[in-house]
Design a protein around this motif. Structure first.
Motif, PDB file in Angstrom:
ATOM      1  N   LYS A 192       0.832  -1.207   0.000  1.00 19.24           N
ATOM      2  CA  LYS A 192       0.000   0.000   0.000  1.00 19.24           C
ATOM      3  C   LYS A 192       0.865   1.255   0.000  1.00 19.24           C
ATOM      4  CE  LYS A 192      -3.410   2.398   2.865  1.00 19.24           C
ATOM      5  NZ  LYS A 192      -4.234   2.302   4.119  1.00 19.24           N
ATOM      6  N   TRP A 193       1.855   1.298   0.904  1.00 14.10           N
ATOM      7  CA  TRP A 193       2.669   2.509   1.004  1.00 14.10           C
ATOM      8  C   TRP A 193       3.610   2.662  -0.186  1.00 14.10           C
ATOM      9  CZ3 TRP A 193       1.113   6.117   4.039  1.00 14.10           C
ATOM     10  CH2 TRP A 193       0.366   5.786   5.174  1.00 14.10           C
ATOM     11  N   GLY A 194       4.175   1.558  -0.643  1.00 13.95           N
ATOM     12  CA  GLY A 194       5.035   1.640  -1.818  1.00 13.95           C
ATOM     13  C   GLY A 194       4.268   2.084  -3.048  1.00 13.95           C
ATOM     14  N   ASP A 195       3.074   1.551  -3.226  1.00 10.70           N
ATOM     15  CA  ASP A 195       2.244   1.923  -4.366  1.00 10.70           C
ATOM     16  C   ASP A 195       1.865   3.389  -4.298  1.00 10.70           C
ATOM     17  OD1 ASP A 195       1.209   0.889  -6.727  1.00 10.70           O
ATOM     18  OD2 ASP A 195      -0.806   0.724  -5.900  1.00 10.70           O
ATOM     19  N   ARG A 196       1.610   3.880  -3.079  1.00 17.78           N
ATOM     20  CA  ARG A 196       1.212   5.284  -2.929  1.00 17.78           C
ATOM     21  C   ARG A 196       2.349   6.223  -3.316  1.00 17.78           C
ATOM     22  NH1 ARG A 196      -2.037   6.727   2.416  1.00 17.78           N
ATOM     23  NH2 ARG A 196      -3.419   5.271   1.327  1.00 17.78           N
ATOM     24  N   VAL A 197       3.561   5.912  -2.894  1.00 19.36           N
ATOM     25  CA  VAL A 197       4.714   6.759  -3.237  1.00 19.36           C
ATOM     26  C   VAL A 197       4.964   6.736  -4.739  1.00 19.36           C
ATOM     27  CG1 VAL A 197       7.206   7.046  -2.966  1.00 19.36           C
ATOM     28  CG2 VAL A 197       5.791   6.506  -0.976  1.00 19.36           C
ATOM     29  N   ILE A 198       4.899   5.554  -5.352  1.00 25.78           N
ATOM     30  CA  ILE A 198       5.155   5.426  -6.786  1.00 25.78           C
ATOM     31  C   ILE A 198       4.090   6.166  -7.592  1.00 25.78           C
ATOM     32  CG2 ILE A 198       5.254   3.780  -8.697  1.00 25.78           C
ATOM     33  CD1 ILE A 198       6.399   1.757  -6.647  1.00 25.78           C
ATOM     34  N   THR A 199       2.839   6.053  -7.180  1.00 23.20           N
ATOM     35  CA  THR A 199       1.758   6.746  -7.879  1.00 23.20           C
ATOM     36  C   THR A 199       1.911   8.249  -7.775  1.00 23.20           C
ATOM     37  OG1 THR A 199       0.257   4.898  -7.429  1.00 23.20           O
ATOM     38  CG2 THR A 199      -0.745   6.997  -8.032  1.00 23.20           C
ATOM     39  N   THR A 200       2.266   8.725  -6.576  1.00 23.35           N
ATOM     40  CA  THR A 200       2.465  10.171  -6.375  1.00 23.35           C
ATOM     41  C   THR A 200       3.626  10.677  -7.228  1.00 23.35           C
ATOM     42  OG1 THR A 200       1.628   9.995  -4.104  1.00 23.35           O
ATOM     43  CG2 THR A 200       2.907  11.960  -4.666  1.00 23.35           C
ATOM     44  N   ALA A 201       4.713   9.927  -7.252  1.00 19.52           N
ATOM     45  CA  ALA A 201       5.881  10.323  -8.047  1.00 19.52           C
ATOM     46  C   ALA A 201       5.536  10.350  -9.531  1.00 19.52           C
ATOM     47  CB  ALA A 201       7.039   9.376  -7.782  1.00 19.52           C
ATOM     48  N   ASN A 202       4.770   9.389  -9.975  1.00 21.07           N
ATOM     49  CA  ASN A 202       4.378   9.342 -11.381  1.00 21.07           C
ATOM     50  C   ASN A 202       3.492  10.533 -11.745  1.00 21.07           C
ATOM     51  OD1 ASN A 202       4.195   7.808 -13.979  1.00 21.07           O
ATOM     52  ND2 ASN A 202       2.034   7.748 -13.450  1.00 21.07           N
ATOM     53  N   THR A 203       2.588  10.905 -10.853  1.00 29.01           N
ATOM     54  CA  THR A 203       1.728  12.071 -11.098  1.00 29.01           C
ATOM     55  C   THR A 203       2.560  13.348 -11.183  1.00 29.01           C
ATOM     56  OG1 THR A 203      -0.110  10.999  -9.929  1.00 29.01           O
ATOM     57  CG2 THR A 203      -0.232  13.390 -10.229  1.00 29.01           C
ATOM     58  N   ILE A 204       3.496  13.502 -10.243  1.00 26.11           N
ATOM     59  CA  ILE A 204       4.357  14.690 -10.247  1.00 26.11           C
ATOM     60  C   ILE A 204       5.214  14.734 -11.514  1.00 26.11           C
ATOM     61  CG2 ILE A 204       6.277  15.818  -9.063  1.00 26.11           C
ATOM     62  CD1 ILE A 204       5.142  14.753  -6.433  1.00 26.11           C
ATOM     63  N   LEU A 205       5.696  13.562 -11.944  1.00 27.15           N
ATOM     64  CA  LEU A 205       6.515  13.504 -13.168  1.00 27.15           C
ATOM     65  C   LEU A 205       5.707  13.944 -14.381  1.00 27.15           C
ATOM     66  CD1 LEU A 205       9.112  12.692 -14.652  1.00 27.15           C
ATOM     67  CD2 LEU A 205       8.195  10.361 -14.794  1.00 27.15           C
ATOM     68  N   ASN A 206       4.469  13.473 -14.490  1.00 29.93           N
ATOM     69  CA  ASN A 206       3.623  13.858 -15.627  1.00 29.93           C
ATOM     70  C   ASN A 206       3.341  15.355 -15.628  1.00 29.93           C
ATOM     71  OD1 ASN A 206       3.385  11.289 -16.710  1.00 29.93           O
ATOM     72  ND2 ASN A 206       1.653  10.750 -15.412  1.00 29.93           N
ATOM     73  N   ILE A 207       3.068  15.902 -14.444  1.00 30.34           N
ATOM     74  CA  ILE A 207       2.850  17.346 -14.347  1.00 30.34           C
ATOM     75  C   ILE A 207       4.123  18.097 -14.720  1.00 30.34           C
ATOM     76  CG2 ILE A 207       2.336  19.245 -12.759  1.00 30.34           C
ATOM     77  CD1 ILE A 207       0.544  17.319 -11.205  1.00 30.34           C
ATOM     78  N   GLY A 208       5.264  17.563 -14.273  1.00 36.42           N
ATOM     79  CA  GLY A 208       6.536  18.211 -14.578  1.00 36.42           C
ATOM     80  C   GLY A 208       6.856  18.217 -16.061  1.00 36.42           C
ATOM     81  N   ILE A 209       6.500  17.146 -16.763  1.00 28.93           N
ATOM     82  CA  ILE A 209       6.748  17.082 -18.201  1.00 28.93           C
ATOM     83  C   ILE A 209       5.953  18.151 -18.937  1.00 28.93           C
ATOM     84  CG2 ILE A 209       6.388  15.666 -20.270  1.00 28.93           C
ATOM     85  CD1 ILE A 209       7.080  13.219 -18.553  1.00 28.93           C
ATOM     86  N   TYR A 210       4.682  18.312 -18.562  1.00 29.28           N
ATOM     87  CA  TYR A 210       3.838  19.293 -19.245  1.00 29.28           C
ATOM     88  C   TYR A 210       4.229  20.733 -18.881  1.00 29.28           C
ATOM     89  CZ  TYR A 210       0.700  15.651 -20.910  1.00 29.28           C
ATOM     90  OH  TYR A 210       0.183  14.568 -21.560  1.00 29.28           O
ATOM     91  N   THR A 211       4.789  20.907 -17.693  1.00 28.88           N
ATOM     92  CA  THR A 211       5.147  22.272 -17.267  1.00 28.88           C
ATOM     93  C   THR A 211       6.658  22.499 -17.344  1.00 28.88           C
ATOM     94  OG1 THR A 211       5.261  21.534 -14.935  1.00 28.88           O
ATOM     95  CG2 THR A 211       3.153  22.406 -15.730  1.00 28.88           C
ATOM     96  N   SER A 212       7.391  21.607 -18.018  1.00 32.29           N
ATOM     97  CA  SER A 212       8.850  21.700 -18.059  1.00 32.29           C
ATOM     98  C   SER A 212       9.379  23.032 -18.595  1.00 32.29           C
ATOM     99  CB  SER A 212       9.424  20.527 -18.860  1.00 32.29           C
ATOM    100  OG  SER A 212       8.868  20.481 -20.158  1.00 32.29           O
ATOM    101  N   PRO A 213       8.759  23.639 -19.622  1.00 32.33           N
ATOM    102  CA  PRO A 213       9.287  24.936 -20.074  1.00 32.33           C
ATOM    103  C   PRO A 213       9.275  25.992 -18.968  1.00 32.33           C
ATOM    104  CG  PRO A 213       7.799  24.017 -21.703  1.00 32.33           C
ATOM    105  CD  PRO A 213       7.653  23.182 -20.479  1.00 32.33           C
ATOM    106  N   PHE A 214       8.212  26.032 -18.181  1.00 30.25           N
ATOM    107  CA  PHE A 214       8.124  27.011 -17.098  1.00 30.25           C
ATOM    108  C   PHE A 214       9.111  26.674 -15.972  1.00 30.25           C
ATOM    109  CE2 PHE A 214       3.927  26.586 -19.093  1.00 30.25           C
ATOM    110  CZ  PHE A 214       3.749  27.879 -19.551  1.00 30.25           C
ATOM    111  N   ILE A 215       9.294  25.394 -15.694  1.00 29.67           N
ATOM    112  CA  ILE A 215      10.236  24.987 -14.657  1.00 29.67           C
ATOM    113  C   ILE A 215      11.664  25.361 -15.058  1.00 29.67           C
ATOM    114  CG2 ILE A 215      11.234  22.994 -13.471  1.00 29.67           C
ATOM    115  CD1 ILE A 215       8.518  21.642 -13.626  1.00 29.67           C
ATOM    116  N   CYS A 216      12.002  25.136 -16.326  1.00 31.76           N
ATOM    117  CA  CYS A 216      13.357  25.486 -16.800  1.00 31.76           C
ATOM    118  C   CYS A 216      13.584  26.991 -16.737  1.00 31.76           C
ATOM    119  CB  CYS A 216      13.555  24.977 -18.220  1.00 31.76           C
ATOM    120  SG  CYS A 216      13.683  23.181 -18.340  1.00 31.76           S
ATOM    121  N   MET A 217      12.552  27.769 -17.084  1.00 28.87           N
ATOM    122  CA  MET A 217      12.686  29.233 -16.990  1.00 28.87           C
ATOM    123  C   MET A 217      12.904  29.667 -15.551  1.00 28.87           C
ATOM    124  SD  MET A 217       9.744  30.474 -19.679  1.00 28.87           S
ATOM    125  CE  MET A 217       9.888  32.168 -19.111  1.00 28.87           C
TER     126      MET A 217
END
Length: 498
Positions: free
Chosen positions: A33-58
């Motif tokens: 349960k806890w491992g799945d929760r961390v992996i799911t959260t990390a995957n969500t953050i990664l997807n958000i980061g990919i779409y917002t990568s231009p702003f993050i790099c700026m």
């Protein structure tokens, strides 16, 4: 340890069918349960980061994080995150390896040496990540055309424009189609929409499996896509079950929550499938991929499920009428039912977009997403029934005005193709106008006119409209009741339509 390693990267399990109530999901316990929760959260953050990568790099550039010292700090931070995620995978694998229910699922999934029918029956007891579902039926691959055959300048819908304008619009149309255009036409292909509907899709799938004994299958297409399908077999429980209804959903429709339950409840066998890019299906719903998808579904129904083409009815709702009409034109099926379907995508697209975009909209539709259903219907010669929603708010150019329903144009094109003597050059002015006027009336109004004293031509026009089309008082997305569908099927197979 070997099982732990294998379970670290094994598919996520959503449900064990008939283990608790229908809404109940498989619940990870303890470390899983806890491992799945961390992996799911990390995957969500990664997807958000990919779409917002231009702003993050700026932001990183403006804050000076590209210096050597800051780069080291970022490396330490991401290294720590990486270690946390790796440890989470280990926890999840160990938790799964010590959970008897998950271990039983994993053994069923990996026991490929068993008879295929037994193997499929075993894995169909579970709902899990469809990417890990085995392909159990596929059609032979075909050679795809080269880029030079499909480059942005290979087609042009605005040939009368000067070269510089035409070239500009072609480039813009290519960019628009491959970014937001196709997603506007098929919202169900957008990941955010699928995430919002995940719970409804999960429950709908559970209903089809547990209540109607549905069988899920991954079908491979000629162009390499995988199509998510669901089959409900009523051949042993109903005489009507000898007929298979293949359901083609709308632009935001999925077999889990779409039109599939209507023929099932009416006693027919039914095969649902999701468009390319919808839920478990891969690809994107471009016309060519739609052709390959429905072609693979048809071959699966004929060669694997054992239905003859003459016992198959294509049932298309809204934009799904395109795939249904294409399949009906290419296979000798029993009939075609089109519910709340339009004639051509272009008038609807032009009606929704700014007038200043007219040239671009035309280029996008005609060059890349040319869903001209009326053209296919005009070539189809088999039994057909159209269902028009009298309160349709989607395919009416003006909401609430039945005369602007694009289903009217679909019917007129059908009548013109099958009864050319009704529309002749000599009588065009006297025959077409009344036919067009009568199509805009509701069933009850046409029935009253037919009982009144009208001339023979008008009576024939009224009868032709009633032969091919019936009204249903509802909005666009209201499910069609099984009683209405059963009545449509009766009309479809009656002698007067053959």
């Amino acid at each position: 340890m070997k099982l732990t390693w294998q379970c670290m990267f094994s598919p996520r399990l959503y449900k064990i069918y008939r283990d608790g109530n229908r809404e109940a999901m498989y619940q990870p316990q303890g470390l899983e349960k806890w491992g799945d929760r961390v992996i799911t959260t990390a995957n969500t953050i990664l997807n958000i980061g990919i779409y917002t990568s231009p702003f993050i790099c700026m932001y990183i550039y403006k804050r000076g994080f590209f210096s050597i010292e800051e780069t080291r700090n970022l490396a330490r931070f991401f290294g720590g995150i990486g270690c946390l995620i790796a440890f989470s995978f280990l926890m999840r694998g160990f938790g799964r390896a010590t959970n008897p229910k998950y271990v039983a699922f994993y053994k069923a999934l990996t026991n490929t040496v068993a008879d295929q029918r037994v193997y499929l029956n075993n894995i169909r007891k579970y709902d899990f990540d469809f990417r890990s579902w085995p392909v159990t039926y596929s059609v032979p691959p075909k050679l795809s055309s080269s880029w030079f055959d499909k480059h942005p300048f290979s087609n042009c819908a605005n040939v009368n424009l000067p070269l510089y304008q035409r070239t500009t619009i072609q480039v813009l149309a290519y960019a628009a189609t491959h970014t937001f255009g196709l997603r506007l036409i098929y919202p169900g292909s957008v990941g955010l929409v699928q995430n919002l509907l995940w719970s409804a899709l999960f429950q709908g799938r559970a209903q089809l499996v547990e209540q109607f004994e549905g069988k899920r299958t991954k079908v491979g297409t000629a162009d390499g896509n995988h199509i998510d399908t669901m089959f409900v077999d009523n051949r042993e429980t109903s005489v009507k079950g000898k007929t298979l209804v293949i359901c083609c959903e709308g632009n935001s429709g999925f077999y889990e929550i779409g039109i599939m339950t209507t023929p099932v409840k009416a006693g027919y066998s039914a095969l649902g499938w999701n468009h390319p890019g919808f839920a478990g299906s891969t690809g994107l719903p471009y016309p060519e991929q739609e052709h390959n998808a429905i072609d693979a579904v048809m071959q699966y129904a004929i060669n694997e499920l054992g239905f003859k083409p003459e016992n198959i009815v294509l049932f298309g709702w809204s934009i799904g009428g395109y795939a249904a009409a294409w399949a009906a034109l290419n296979y000798p099926v029993k009939g075609l039912v089109l519910d709340a379907t339009f004639d051509d995508l272009l008038p609807l697209a032009e009606n929704q977009m700014p007038k200043s975009w007219a040239l671009l909209v035309k280029e996008v539709v005609r060059s890349y997403v040319d869903l001209n259903i009326a053209e296919l219907v005009a070539q189809y010669t088999g039994p057909i029934q159209l269902v028009r929603r009298t309160e349709d708010e989607i395919i009416c150019l003006r909401q609430g005005l039945l005369s602007t329903n694009r289903g009217n144009h679909l019917l007129l094109r059908l009548i013109a193709a099958r009864h050319p003597d009704v529309v002749t050059e000599a009588a065009e002015e006297t025959t077409v106008a009344p036919l067009d006027k009568y199509v805009s009336l509701m069933d009850s109004q046409r029935a009253a006119l037919e009982r009144s004293e009208v001339d023979a031509n008008d009576k024939r026009n009224l009868q032709l409209i009633g032969r091919y089309m019936r009204d249903y008082k509802s909005s666009h997305c209201t499910p069609l009741p099984e009683q209405v569908f059963d009545s449509v099927m009766t009309n479809l197979t009656s002698n007067k339509l053959n």
